[in-house]
Design a protein around this motif. Structure first.
Motif, PDB file in Angstrom:
ATOM      1  N   LEU A   1      -7.337  -5.076   4.016  1.00  0.00           N
ATOM      2  CA  LEU A   1      -6.124  -4.296   3.781  1.00  0.00           C
ATOM      3  C   LEU A   1      -5.811  -3.495   5.029  1.00  0.00           C
ATOM      4  CD1 LEU A   1      -6.831  -2.744   0.258  1.00  0.00           C
ATOM      5  CD2 LEU A   1      -5.155  -4.520   0.791  1.00  0.00           C
ATOM      6  N   LEU A   2      -4.533  -3.387   5.358  1.00  0.00           N
ATOM      7  CA  LEU A   2      -4.110  -2.511   6.443  1.00  0.00           C
ATOM      8  C   LEU A   2      -3.450  -1.289   5.831  1.00  0.00           C
ATOM      9  CD1 LEU A   2      -2.507  -5.027   8.991  1.00  0.00           C
ATOM     10  CD2 LEU A   2      -4.916  -4.458   8.611  1.00  0.00           C
ATOM     11  N   CYS A   3      -3.947  -0.103   6.178  1.00  0.00           N
ATOM     12  CA  CYS A   3      -3.386   1.133   5.618  1.00  0.00           C
ATOM     13  C   CYS A   3      -3.581   2.266   6.611  1.00  0.00           C
ATOM     14  CB  CYS A   3      -4.078   1.478   4.292  1.00  0.00           C
ATOM     15  SG  CYS A   3      -3.301   2.853   3.396  1.00  0.00           S
ATOM     16  N   ARG A   4      -2.574   3.077   6.772  1.00  0.00           N
ATOM     17  CA  ARG A   4      -2.715   4.251   7.634  1.00  0.00           C
ATOM     18  C   ARG A   4      -3.630   5.277   6.965  1.00  0.00           C
ATOM     19  NH1 ARG A   4       2.473   2.367   8.630  1.00  0.00           N
ATOM     20  NH2 ARG A   4       2.856   2.047  10.848  1.00  0.00           N
ATOM     21  N   GLU A   5      -4.448   5.911   7.761  1.00  0.00           N
ATOM     22  CA  GLU A   5      -5.422   6.877   7.248  1.00  0.00           C
ATOM     23  C   GLU A   5      -4.746   7.983   6.443  1.00  0.00           C
ATOM     24  OE1 GLU A   5      -9.206   7.824   6.485  1.00  0.00           O
ATOM     25  OE2 GLU A   5      -8.821   6.238   7.940  1.00  0.00           O
ATOM     26  N   ARG A   6      -3.591   8.442   6.873  1.00  0.00           N
ATOM     27  CA  ARG A   6      -2.900   9.534   6.177  1.00  0.00           C
ATOM     28  C   ARG A   6      -2.349   9.111   4.820  1.00  0.00           C
ATOM     29  NH1 ARG A   6       0.479  12.389  11.143  1.00  0.00           N
ATOM     30  NH2 ARG A   6      -1.345  12.795  12.461  1.00  0.00           N
ATOM     31  N   LEU A   7      -2.332   7.808   4.552  1.00  0.00           N
ATOM     32  CA  LEU A   7      -1.836   7.315   3.266  1.00  0.00           C
ATOM     33  C   LEU A   7      -2.961   6.894   2.323  1.00  0.00           C
ATOM     34  CD1 LEU A   7       1.226   5.202   4.473  1.00  0.00           C
ATOM     35  CD2 LEU A   7       1.159   7.606   3.764  1.00  0.00           C
ATOM     36  N   ILE A   8      -4.199   6.966   2.794  1.00  0.00           N
ATOM     37  CA  ILE A   8      -5.351   6.628   1.947  1.00  0.00           C
ATOM     38  C   ILE A   8      -5.446   7.645   0.808  1.00  0.00           C
ATOM     39  CG2 ILE A   8      -7.888   6.583   1.879  1.00  0.00           C
ATOM     40  CD1 ILE A   8      -7.044   4.162   3.301  1.00  0.00           C
ATOM     41  N   ARG A   9      -5.716   7.146  -0.384  1.00  0.00           N
ATOM     42  CA  ARG A   9      -5.937   8.004  -1.550  1.00  0.00           C
ATOM     43  C   ARG A   9      -7.182   7.502  -2.265  1.00  0.00           C
ATOM     44  NH1 ARG A   9      -3.451  10.491   1.043  1.00  0.00           N
ATOM     45  NH2 ARG A   9      -1.520  11.625   0.773  1.00  0.00           N
ATOM     46  N   GLU A  10      -8.095   8.407  -2.570  1.00  0.00           N
ATOM     47  CA  GLU A  10      -9.359   7.979  -3.173  1.00  0.00           C
ATOM     48  C   GLU A  10      -9.272   7.766  -4.685  1.00  0.00           C
ATOM     49  OE1 GLU A  10     -11.675   6.732  -1.464  1.00  0.00           O
ATOM     50  OE2 GLU A  10     -10.983   7.446   0.475  1.00  0.00           O
ATOM     51  N   GLU A  11      -8.194   8.208  -5.309  1.00  0.00           N
ATOM     52  CA  GLU A  11      -8.031   8.020  -6.756  1.00  0.00           C
ATOM     53  C   GLU A  11      -6.935   6.991  -7.012  1.00  0.00           C
ATOM     54  OE1 GLU A  11     -10.043   9.323  -9.023  1.00  0.00           O
ATOM     55  OE2 GLU A  11     -11.142  10.317  -7.421  1.00  0.00           O
ATOM     56  N   ILE A  12      -7.302   5.724  -6.973  1.00  0.00           N
ATOM     57  CA  ILE A  12      -6.345   4.637  -7.209  1.00  0.00           C
ATOM     58  C   ILE A  12      -6.464   4.197  -8.664  1.00  0.00           C
ATOM     59  CG2 ILE A  12      -5.666   2.282  -6.565  1.00  0.00           C
ATOM     60  CD1 ILE A  12      -5.250   4.268  -4.287  1.00  0.00           C
ATOM     61  N   PRO A  13      -5.378   4.289  -9.425  1.00  0.00           N
ATOM     62  CA  PRO A  13      -5.437   3.804 -10.818  1.00  0.00           C
ATOM     63  C   PRO A  13      -5.538   2.283 -10.827  1.00  0.00           C
ATOM     64  CG  PRO A  13      -3.211   4.572 -10.277  1.00  0.00           C
ATOM     65  CD  PRO A  13      -4.070   4.840  -9.079  1.00  0.00           C
ATOM     66  N   VAL A  14      -6.583   1.764 -11.426  1.00  0.00           N
ATOM     67  CA  VAL A  14      -6.770   0.312 -11.445  1.00  0.00           C
ATOM     68  C   VAL A  14      -6.784  -0.213 -12.872  1.00  0.00           C
ATOM     69  CG1 VAL A  14      -7.955   0.176  -9.222  1.00  0.00           C
ATOM     70  CG2 VAL A  14      -9.283   0.542 -11.298  1.00  0.00           C
ATOM     71  N   GLU A  15      -6.413  -1.476 -12.980  1.00  0.00           N
ATOM     72  CA  GLU A  15      -6.430  -2.191 -14.246  1.00  0.00           C
ATOM     73  C   GLU A  15      -7.293  -3.436 -14.058  1.00  0.00           C
ATOM     74  OE1 GLU A  15      -2.387  -1.909 -16.369  1.00  0.00           O
ATOM     75  OE2 GLU A  15      -1.889  -1.862 -14.236  1.00  0.00           O
ATOM     76  N   PRO A  16      -7.636  -4.130 -15.151  1.00  0.00           N
ATOM     77  CA  PRO A  16      -8.520  -5.300 -15.031  1.00  0.00           C
ATOM     78  C   PRO A  16      -8.011  -6.374 -14.070  1.00  0.00           C
ATOM     79  CG  PRO A  16      -8.366  -4.628 -17.320  1.00  0.00           C
ATOM     80  CD  PRO A  16      -7.373  -3.786 -16.555  1.00  0.00           C
ATOM     81  N   HIS A  17      -6.682  -6.505 -13.940  1.00  0.00           N
ATOM     82  CA  HIS A  17      -6.146  -7.548 -13.055  1.00  0.00           C
ATOM     83  C   HIS A  17      -6.102  -7.127 -11.589  1.00  0.00           C
ATOM     84  CE1 HIS A  17      -2.491  -5.199 -14.024  1.00  0.00           C
ATOM     85  NE2 HIS A  17      -2.194  -5.453 -12.775  1.00  0.00           N
ATOM     86  N   ASP A  18      -6.496  -5.910 -11.269  1.00  0.00           N
ATOM     87  CA  ASP A  18      -6.479  -5.422  -9.895  1.00  0.00           C
ATOM     88  C   ASP A  18      -7.785  -5.795  -9.193  1.00  0.00           C
ATOM     89  OD1 ASP A  18      -3.941  -4.166 -10.080  1.00  0.00           O
ATOM     90  OD2 ASP A  18      -4.858  -2.437 -11.062  1.00  0.00           O
ATOM     91  N   TYR A  19      -7.671  -6.590  -8.142  1.00  0.00           N
ATOM     92  CA  TYR A  19      -8.846  -7.048  -7.404  1.00  0.00           C
ATOM     93  C   TYR A  19      -9.066  -6.177  -6.170  1.00  0.00           C
ATOM     94  CZ  TYR A  19      -9.252 -11.380 -10.047  1.00  0.00           C
ATOM     95  OH  TYR A  19      -9.439 -12.289 -11.058  1.00  0.00           O
TER      96      TYR A  19
END
Length: 195
Positions: free
Chosen positions: A156-174
Motif C-alpha cells: 500500500l502507498l500512503c502518506r505518513e500524515r494520513l495513516i490511522r491506526e484505528e481502521i474499521p474492518v469487516e470480514p471481506h477486508d484483506y
C-alpha cells in the motif's frame, strides 16, 4: 454506529485532512514514497507489476509506472468495467492512458488483459491505512475483489500524515503485507527497512 458508517466517517475525516496538506508536502512525500518502493527487493525481482494510476491527491505513481516500463517489466494497470469491477490490462506506453471511470487514467479497451495470477507484485492505493496494512479504500470494492483472488506480494502507498491506526474492518477486508510511506517500508506494522 455500523462499520459502514465508521468507514464513511473516517473517509470524510481523512479527505478533509488531505485537502489541507501543502503542495510541497504532497510532492516531497510522493517522491520519497516512490524511492522507497523502487528499492524494495520484491519490486526489483518482479517480472509483472500491477500498479494503480494515481489520481487527484493520491500518491503520484507516474515515476513508478515509468520505472516499471524502463526496467523492462510487464506493467498492468486497472481498467474499470462496471461498478466495483476492474480488469488488469497491460500498458506499454503511458501516452495511451486516457480518462475513464471517475476521470482516472485507464488503458484503452484494446489493451492486453493480464490474469491476476500472472502478477508478481501489486502496488495498491488507499484513502488511509494503518501501519499493519489494514486499508480503507474509496468504497467501491475494486481492490477488495482483487485481493480475494491475488496471492502475490502487495504494498500500500500512503502518506505518513494520513495513516490511522484505528481502521474499521469487516470480514471481506484483506490486509496488505507491506505499507510504504515517506518514512520507509512497514512490514507487519514495524518500520522494516529504508530504501
Amino acid at each position: 454506529m455500523t462499520r459502514q458508517e465508521e468507514k464513511r466517517r473516517l473517509r470524510r475525516t481523512v479527505r478533509e485532512l488531505e485537502a489541507r496538506l501543502s503542495p510541497r508536502y504532497l510532492e516531497e512525500s510522493g517522491r520519497a514514497i516512490a524511492a522507497h518502493l523502487l528499492a524494495m527487493p520484491e519490486y526489483l525481482a518482479a517480472g509483472t507489476v500491477f500498479c494503480f494510476v494515481g489520481f487527484g491527491p493520491e500518491v503520484d505513481t507516474r515515476p513508478i509506472l515509468e520505472n516499471i516500463l524502463a526496467a523492462g517489466k510487464v506493467l498492468c494497470v486497472p481498467r474499470c468495467t462496471g461498478p466495483g469491477q476492474m480488469e488488469l490490462r497491460q500498458i506499454t506506453d503511458l501516452a495511451r492512458l486516457s480518462p475513464g471511470t471517475f476521470g482516472i487514467l485507464e488503458p484503452p479497451a484494446d489493451s492486453v488483459p493480464v490474469e491476476t495470477d500472472e502478477v508478481d507484485f501489486a502496488i495498491l492505493p488507499c484513502v488511509t491505512c494503518d501501519h499493519a496494512g489494514r486499508r480503507l479504500g474509496h468504497g467501491g470494492g475494486y481492490y477488495d475483489r482483487f485481493l480475494t483472488r491475488y496471492r502475490g506480494g502487495a504494498v500500500l502507498l500512503c502518506r505518513e500524515r494520513l495513516i490511522r491506526e484505528e481502521i474499521p474492518v469487516e470480514p471481506h477486508d484483506y490486509p496488505v503485507p507491506w505499507v510504504v510511506t515517506e518514512r520507509g517500508l512497514y512490514e507487519d506494522g514495524v518500520l522494516a527497512r529504508l530504501g
